[in-house]
Design a protein around this motif. Structure first.
Motif, PDB file in Angstrom:
ATOM      1  N   THR A  12       0.793  -1.232   0.000  1.00 12.24           N
ATOM      2  CA  THR A  12       0.000   0.000   0.000  1.00 12.24           C
ATOM      3  C   THR A  12       0.828   1.286   0.000  1.00 12.24           C
ATOM      4  N   TRP A  91      -7.726   3.958  -4.663  1.00  7.47           N
ATOM      5  CA  TRP A  91      -8.767   4.179  -3.661  1.00  7.47           C
ATOM      6  C   TRP A  91      -9.977   3.285  -3.923  1.00  7.47           C
ATOM      7  N   TRP A  94      -8.941  -0.071  -2.723  1.00  9.46           N
ATOM      8  CA  TRP A  94      -8.883  -0.030  -1.257  1.00  9.46           C
ATOM      9  C   TRP A  94     -10.294  -0.147  -0.667  1.00  9.46           C
ATOM     10  N   SER A  95     -11.248   0.579  -1.224  1.00 12.43           N
ATOM     11  CA  SER A  95     -12.624   0.517  -0.739  1.00 12.43           C
ATOM     12  C   SER A  95     -13.196  -0.889  -0.884  1.00 12.43           C
ATOM     13  N   LEU A  97     -11.542  -3.746  -0.990  1.00  9.09           N
ATOM     14  CA  LEU A  97     -10.892  -4.641  -0.023  1.00  9.09           C
ATOM     15  C   LEU A  97     -11.363  -4.396   1.401  1.00  9.09           C
ATOM     16  N   THR A  98     -11.464  -3.144   1.800  1.00  7.33           N
ATOM     17  CA  THR A  98     -11.871  -2.869   3.178  1.00  7.33           C
ATOM     18  C   THR A  98     -13.309  -3.319   3.429  1.00  7.33           C
ATOM     19  N   GLU A  99     -14.178  -3.168   2.439  1.00 11.87           N
ATOM     20  CA  GLU A  99     -15.557  -3.642   2.594  1.00 11.87           C
ATOM     21  C   GLU A  99     -15.582  -5.156   2.782  1.00 11.87           C
ATOM     22  N   LEU A 101     -13.106  -7.137   3.778  1.00 10.10           N
ATOM     23  CA  LEU A 101     -12.461  -7.499   5.039  1.00 10.10           C
ATOM     24  C   LEU A 101     -13.380  -7.248   6.223  1.00 10.10           C
ATOM     25  N   GLU A 102     -14.103  -6.163   6.178  1.00  5.32           N
ATOM     26  CA  GLU A 102     -15.046  -5.855   7.256  1.00  5.32           C
ATOM     27  C   GLU A 102     -16.142  -6.911   7.315  1.00  5.32           C
ATOM     28  N   ARG A 105     -14.642  -9.936   8.962  1.00  7.42           N
ATOM     29  CA  ARG A 105     -14.455  -9.714  10.402  1.00  7.42           C
ATOM     30  C   ARG A 105     -15.758  -9.860  11.154  1.00  7.42           C
TER      31      ARG A 105
END
Length: 109
Positions: A12, A91, A94-95, A97-99, A101-102, A105
């Protein structure tokens, strides 16, 4: 945790540096100092300089040599159109991936 952080930064850091340059032009040491102020204390100057050379070769930044009071001229990097397009893609990725991963989790699908 330090080792895991280092590994994740490898993937990153390019986007982080380009995001830094999206705000204003900067030279290598300025970028490194700013990253350290933001908590990335383990990032070596050499890592940032090598990354800047790579993004310059890929045409994502423009470079201007600016006279320095001490020593040789400084290379000041600024994000160009290609770099801005790449940063937008970064970006977006990134959005995504973070969605995902969340969701993982939280135990969802």
């Amino acid at each position: 945790m330090a080792r895991l952080l280092t590994e994740m930064l490898k993937g990153t850091l390019e986007g982080i540096v380009l995001a830094t340059l999206s705000g204003r032009p900067a030279y290598g040491y300025e970028i490194t100092a700013w990253l350290r102020e933001q908590g990335f204390s383990d990032i070596a100057e050499g890592t940032v300089y090598a990354l800047l050379i790579r993004v310059e070769k890929r045409g994502l930044v423009d470079v201007e040599k600016v006279p320095s009071e001490k020593g040789p001229p400084r290379k000041v990097y600024s994000l160009n159109t290609e770099g801005r397009e790449y940063l937008e893609e970064f970006w977006g990725t990134w959005s995504f991936l973070t969605e995902r991963l969340e969701q993982l989790r939280e135990g969802g699908e």
